[in-house]
Enzyme design. Structure first.
Site, PDB file in Angstrom:
ATOM      1  N   CYS A   1       2.035  -0.240  -5.092  1.00 37.38           N
ATOM      2  CA  CYS A   1       1.924  -1.686  -4.970  1.00 37.38           C
ATOM      3  C   CYS A   1       1.049  -2.037  -3.776  1.00 37.38           C
ATOM      4  O   CYS A   1       1.175  -1.432  -2.709  1.00 37.38           O
ATOM      5  CB  CYS A   1       3.313  -2.294  -4.788  1.00 37.38           C
ATOM      6  N   GLY A  59       0.824  -1.207   0.000  1.00 36.63           N
ATOM      7  CA  GLY A  59       0.000   0.000   0.000  1.00 36.63           C
ATOM      8  C   GLY A  59       0.856   1.253   0.000  1.00 36.63           C
ATOM      9  O   GLY A  59       0.602   2.195   0.747  1.00 36.63           O
ATOM     10  N   HIS A  60       1.886   1.236  -0.860  1.00 33.09           N
ATOM     11  CA  HIS A  60       2.781   2.387  -0.977  1.00 33.09           C
ATOM     12  C   HIS A  60       3.538   2.300  -2.308  1.00 33.09           C
ATOM     13  O   HIS A  60       3.423   1.318  -3.033  1.00 33.09           O
ATOM     14  CB  HIS A  60       3.773   2.434   0.200  1.00 33.09           C
ATOM     15  N   ALA A  61       4.291   3.348  -2.584  1.00 29.22           N
ATOM     16  CA  ALA A  61       5.162   3.400  -3.761  1.00 29.22           C
ATOM     17  C   ALA A  61       6.526   3.912  -3.301  1.00 29.22           C
ATOM     18  O   ALA A  61       6.655   4.449  -2.201  1.00 29.22           O
ATOM     19  CB  ALA A  61       4.583   4.326  -4.827  1.00 29.22           C
TER      20      ALA A  61
END
Length: 148
Positions: A109, A62-64
């Site tokens: 992602c 839950g981040h990039a």
């Protein structure tokens, strides 16, 4: 197989990232798979971590990342990986320990639908650096649009 982080004309970030088959040596005693930096994946490996014992229904990632490249492998069990480049989203079902998903920087992602006993191994191109993360999706989208 050579994987590159360079975009071709008319290609979005999401199109350049894909599943990479790894060597699989079969033997009556069991199989062996290996990963070599700059040969099977296009970066030097500076960090390895793995996700496991994820409760049913929970999501990870839950981040990039601004710069980091990653390679994910389902060592055991299965899970879905959703990658998003700010323009389109693609979903991969990971359930094979001799192939992995490579993706580079500026990809949001999310890992979900982990089966009981699933283990997700991640190879990363750099050491942990909190300043490399986008943890808020709106900030990530703004950064994508600012780069255009």
């Amino acid at each position: 197989m050579k994987v590159t982080g360079d975009l071709k004309e008319n290609q979005t970030n999401i199109q350049q990232y894909r599943l990479i088959d790894l060597p699989k040596i079969t033997d009556p005693r069991g199989n062996l798979t290996f990963i070599e930096a700059n040969r099977h994946i296009p970066f030097e490996i500076k960090r390895v971590f793995y996700l496991y014992d994820v409760p049913i229904g929970e999501e990870r990632a839950g981040h990039a990342h601004r710069e980091l490249q990653q390679f994910l492998v389902a060592i055991s069990g299965s899970f879905d990986v959703k990658i998003n480049d700010g323009y389109q989203e693609k979903k991969y079902h990971m359930n094979c320990s001799h192939s992995g998903l490579y993706f580079g920087s500026m990809i949001w992602c999310k890992i979900e639908n982990l089966s009981p006993g699933a283990v997700c191994m991640v190879l990363a191109s750099d050491f942990y650096d909190e300043s490399d993360y986008y943890r808020n999706y709106k900030d990530f989208i703004k950064a994508i649009k600012d780069r255009s």
